[in-house]
Design an enzyme around this catalytic site. Structure first.
Site, short mmCIF file in Angstrom:
data_model
loop_
_atom_site.label_atom_id
_atom_site.label_comp_id
_atom_site.label_asym_id
_atom_site.label_seq_id
_atom_site.Cartn_x
_atom_site.Cartn_y
_atom_site.Cartn_z
N TRP A 1 0.70 -1.12 -0.29
CA TRP A 1 -0.24 0.27 -0.25
C TRP A 1 1.01 1.05 0.04
O TRP A 1 0.26 2.90 -0.14
CB TRP A 1 -1.10 0.23 1.17
CG TRP A 1 -0.40 -0.19 2.58
CD1 TRP A 1 -0.59 -1.72 2.64
CD2 TRP A 1 0.89 0.03 3.73
NE1 TRP A 1 0.25 -2.12 4.04
CE2 TRP A 1 0.99 -1.09 4.55
CE3 TRP A 1 0.84 1.35 3.30
CZ2 TRP A 1 1.92 -0.49 4.92
CZ3 TRP A 1 2.12 1.73 4.25
CH2 TRP A 1 2.44 1.16 5.35
N ASN A 2 2.31 0.84 0.00
CA ASN A 2 2.81 2.04 0.77
C ASN A 2 3.09 3.34 -1.05
O ASN A 2 2.78 4.32 -0.83
CB ASN A 2 4.27 1.64 1.25
CG ASN A 2 5.31 1.32 0.82
OD1 ASN A 2 4.95 0.39 -0.12
ND2 ASN A 2 6.23 1.04 0.66
N LYS B 1 -1.79 -7.77 -7.88
CA LYS B 1 -3.40 -8.03 -6.43
C LYS B 1 -2.86 -6.63 -6.16
O LYS B 1 -1.57 -6.76 -5.28
CB LYS B 1 -3.27 -9.40 -5.80
CG LYS B 1 -3.67 -9.75 -4.57
CD LYS B 1 -4.55 -8.90 -4.46
CE LYS B 1 -4.38 -9.09 -2.86
NZ LYS B 1 -4.17 -7.71 -1.62
N PRO B 2 -3.41 -5.47 -5.71
CA PRO B 2 -2.87 -3.86 -4.56
C PRO B 2 -3.63 -4.70 -3.65
O PRO B 2 -4.70 -5.34 -3.24
CB PRO B 2 -3.34 -3.07 -5.19
CG PRO B 2 -5.21 -4.25 -6.34
CD PRO B 2 -4.71 -5.45 -7.02
N SER C 1 5.85 -7.39 3.29
CA SER C 1 6.66 -7.67 5.17
C SER C 1 6.68 -9.09 4.65
O SER C 1 6.54 -9.98 3.74
CB SER C 1 5.26 -7.72 5.74
OG SER C 1 4.30 -8.84 5.58
N GLU D 1 10.48 -8.48 -2.42
CA GLU D 1 10.96 -7.02 -1.81
C GLU D 1 10.88 -6.94 -0.18
O GLU D 1 9.39 -6.62 -0.76
CB GLU D 1 10.78 -6.10 -2.95
CG GLU D 1 11.57 -5.17 -3.24
CD GLU D 1 12.78 -5.12 -3.18
OE1 GLU D 1 12.90 -5.91 -4.51
OE2 GLU D 1 13.44 -4.66 -2.65
N LEU D 2 10.87 -7.54 0.57
CA LEU D 2 10.53 -7.07 1.31
C LEU D 2 10.76 -6.04 2.27
O LEU D 2 11.80 -5.36 2.16
CB LEU D 2 11.03 -8.49 2.04
CG LEU D 2 10.56 -9.43 1.48
CD1 LEU D 2 10.81 -11.27 1.74
CD2 LEU D 2 8.88 -9.95 0.92
N CYS E 1 10.49 1.28 1.88
CA CYS E 1 10.80 -0.31 2.26
C CYS E 1 12.55 0.44 2.35
O CYS E 1 13.05 -0.60 3.14
CB CYS E 1 10.77 -1.04 2.03
SG CYS E 1 10.99 -1.11 -0.46
P1 NDP Z 1 1.59 -7.38 3.44
O1 NDP Z 1 3.21 -8.27 3.53
O2 NDP Z 1 0.70 -8.33 4.81
O3 NDP Z 1 1.16 -6.95 2.40
C1 NDP Z 1 1.60 -6.91 1.02
C2 NDP Z 1 0.16 -7.84 -0.39
O4 NDP Z 1 0.51 -8.69 -0.14
C3 NDP Z 1 -0.92 -6.93 0.21
O5 NDP Z 1 -1.57 -6.69 -1.18
C4 NDP Z 1 -1.98 -8.29 1.07
O6 NDP Z 1 -2.55 -7.74 0.91
C5 NDP Z 1 -0.82 -9.38 0.17
N1 NDP Z 1 -1.27 -10.65 1.21
C6 NDP Z 1 -1.41 -10.58 2.35
N2 NDP Z 1 -1.45 -11.68 2.79
C7 NDP Z 1 -1.07 -12.77 1.42
C8 NDP Z 1 -1.14 -14.39 0.87
N3 NDP Z 1 -0.94 -14.72 2.46
N4 NDP Z 1 -0.41 -14.48 0.38
C9 NDP Z 1 -0.43 -13.46 -1.11
N5 NDP Z 1 -0.32 -12.61 -0.77
C10 NDP Z 1 -0.78 -11.89 0.51
O7 NDP Z 1 1.93 -6.29 4.09
P2 NDP Z 1 0.94 -4.57 5.10
O8 NDP Z 1 0.23 -4.43 4.13
O9 NDP Z 1 0.48 -6.08 6.20
O10 NDP Z 1 1.98 -4.19 5.99
C11 NDP Z 1 2.58 -5.13 7.33
C12 NDP Z 1 4.19 -4.56 6.82
O11 NDP Z 1 4.88 -5.07 6.11
C13 NDP Z 1 4.52 -2.91 7.17
O12 NDP Z 1 4.30 -2.83 8.84
C14 NDP Z 1 5.89 -2.64 6.99
O13 NDP Z 1 6.38 -2.75 7.97
C15 NDP Z 1 5.47 -3.92 5.44
N6 NDP Z 1 5.54 -3.53 4.88
C16 NDP Z 1 6.82 -3.52 3.61
C17 NDP Z 1 6.59 -2.85 2.06
C18 NDP Z 1 7.76 -2.34 1.62
O14 NDP Z 1 7.89 -2.00 -0.01
N7 NDP Z 1 8.96 -3.56 1.89
C19 NDP Z 1 5.56 -2.56 2.22
C20 NDP Z 1 4.56 -2.12 3.11
C21 NDP Z 1 4.55 -3.14 3.59
P3 NDP Z 1 -3.85 -7.04 1.48
O15 NDP Z 1 -3.41 -6.34 1.72
O16 NDP Z 1 -5.57 -7.42 1.69
O17 NDP Z 1 -3.56 -7.96 3.80
#
Ligand code: NDP
Length: 512
Positions: free
Chosen positions: A152-153, A176-177, A227, A248-249, A282
């Protein structure tokens, strides 16, 4: 400004069953989008697979035409796109312009130009005697259907951005956003259609995590950004079908300020790269290590700069510096990290509070007196916080920087660039900048990928498009006698001859 005048045409709602999309800066619900089931994702995948061969057959030139039209569309409609991004993320106009529009506009042209070069057949020469005379080629063919799962960022840069090289390679893509920010991805569907992309080559699967899981089951490659925890789940699921993944985590990017740094520049860099996009990047600066002699001066400069940042509901360009927190649970994480640090002895130099009236905000915050017993120094905070720690010297700074499960990016600040580069080479991270941070991400020629728990594989550069292709080796034998020397039947004389040749070729070195 910063309001969605009309929702993107691709938005279809299904009332109560839909996912509400909220403006984090106002708390208002903008619209709802469908939560797609596994069956619906399967149907999208079938349509994508049907459409993909035509797209592949258009060749690099045909695809480049569409990508270049898209580039023009993005620049012509930048305010419209920024409106949508701002409305669903709560970020400022400038955050959307600098790190999203400029990225996408550049990326369309970059991949249109570079795809034919990065994916051209490679002629290979081999020293192997047995293949002498044969034509050796490595070629790349699109995998078919690429699934992109985005966070979402950065709805444009991080979610949609990965679709561009996948499309340039000739794949169909399903994106899948994040359920929090689906609208930009949907607007991009309109944009691509208007730019001449054949139907169903790019589709958006809105939904929660389960929709992402369904996409993992359907796609030939998954590019995931988010994440580390969810990244591991995606990798586990993909392992069941041996589907390749790019991950990319998270990160906990360190900034090292050496005693001979230009402190004014370093302080400006620290304030900007930690607070830009409200710290929800990130590769944002998440922790700072400063050499003892300049620690006090650096802290004073950063405190002043961060303390004077204007935060609030994004409005006209230039009206605020720091926007809202996009993801609701993020506020709890930030509050927890700051509270934990304070309980363990940290000092809040500036900020330190959430502001939740009429939107979701966290004050730009600077912490000092921090150490590695605190979550603020070891876990990804992903917010507008900047903990600063005093260190004895560069060795201690490097040791602290590397004391992390993450290894995404880092930065070193010094006027002695040779020393800066030497320190940079000792840091365990996929990208390290000297006298800057994050900027490497804008240079699409440079691979960007994390070490340790920060990821798998990379985006950008040749690897950033080749991963969306199946690599095929071709060996074409032009001089082909009836029987090669190594073929049946085995004969003692030939075997001895081959033994002598092997000894001559490889056995002339010394053992001691
Ligand atoms: P997530 O990693 O949970 O979500 C990222 C994407 O994966 C979203 O589209 C999410 O869908 C989807 N998703 C969730 N569960 C699954 C699954 N089991 N299988 C496939 N896809 C899935 O990130 P969050 O949005 O929950 O953020 C949590 C933490 O992640 C933050 O606090 C931050 O620390 C970190 N983060 C890191 C980012 C980066 O750029 N490296 C970007 C964003 C967050 P849905 O949103 O519908 O759950």
């Amino acid at each position: 400004m910063a309001t969605v005048e009309s929702k993107p045409a691709a938005v279809s709602t299904n009332g109560a069953a839909g996912i509400p999309v909220e403006n984090p800066a106002t708390g208002e619900v903008i619209t709802t989008v469908p939560a797609m089931s596994a069956e619906e994702v399967k149907a999208l995948a079938a349509r994508a697979r049907k459409a993909q061969p035509e797209w592949e057959a258009m060749g690099f030139d045909g695809r480049a035409k569409v990508l270049r039209r898209a580039q023009k569309w993005v620049t012509d409609n930048s305010n419209r796109i920024i409106d949508v991004i701002v409305s669903e993320t709560g970020k400022t106009y400038e955050d959307a312009q600098l790190a999203e529009i400029s990225y996408a506009a550049n990326a369309f042209g970059f991949w249109a130009k570079m795809a034919p070069e990065y994916l051209a057949d490679e002629r290979v020469k081999s020293s192997q005697l047995f293949v002498k005379g044969a034509k050796l080629i490595v070629r790349y063919r699109p995998l078919g259907l690429v699934g992109v799962i985005g966070p979402w960022n950065y709805p444009l840069t991080n979610s949609f951005g990965d679709c561009i090289p996948a499309l340039a390679a000739g794949n169909a893509v399903i994106l899948k956003p994040s359920e929090i920010t689906p609208l930009t991805s949907m607007l991009m569907a309109d944009m691509l259609r208007e730019s001449g992309l054949p139907d169903d080559v790019y589709q958006v699967a809105t939904g929660y995590g389960e929709t992402g899981t369904a996409l993992v089951d359907e796609a030939d490659f998954i590019m995931f950004t988010g994440s580390t925890k969810t990244g591991k789940k995606v990798a586990e699921r993909a392992a069941q079908s041996l589907t390749p993944v790019g991950l990319e985590l998270g990160g906990k990017d360190p900034m090292i300020v050496l005693a001979d740094a230009d402190l004014e520049r370093a302080a400006n860099g620290a304030a900007f790269y930690s607070m830009q996009n409200s710290g929800q990047t990130c590769i944002s600066v998440e922790r700072v290590y400063v050499e003892e002699p300049v620690y006090d001066e650096f802290v004073a400069k950063v405190r002043d700069k961060v303390g004077s940042l204007r935060q609030g509901r994004p409005g006209d360009p230039g009206s605020v510096d720091v926007g809202a927190m996009t993801f609701p649970p993020q506020l709890d994480i930030i509050e927890d990290h700051v509270k934990d640090a304070v309980e363990k002895g940290a000092k809040v130099e500036v900020g330190g509070h959430a502001k939740t009236e009429g939107g979701r905000f966290y004050e730009p915050t600077v912490l000092t007196g921090v150490d590695h017993s605190m979550k603020a120094m070891t876990e990804e905070t992903f917010g507008p916080t900047l903990p600063i720690m005093k260190v004895k010297d560069a060795d201690e700074a490097v040791k602290m920087a590397n004391d992390s499960p993450y290894g995404l990016a880092a930065s070193v600040w010094t006027k002695d660039t040779a020393k800066g580069e030497a320190v940079a080479r000792r840091i365990e991270a996929g990208a390290v900048c000297v006298n800057d941070a994050m900027l490497n991400y804008a240079a699409l020629e440079l691979p960007m990928g994390g070490w340790k728990e920060s990821g798998l594989g990379s985006r950008h550069g040749a690897g950033g498009i080749r991963k969306y292709c199946a690599q095929q080796t071709l060996l074409v034998k032009r001089l082909a006698p009836k029987r090669d020397i190594h073929m049946f039947p085995y004969k003692a004389k030939t075997t001895r001859l081959i033994g002598r040749v092997l000894k001559f070729l490889y056995g002339r070195g010394k053992r001691a």
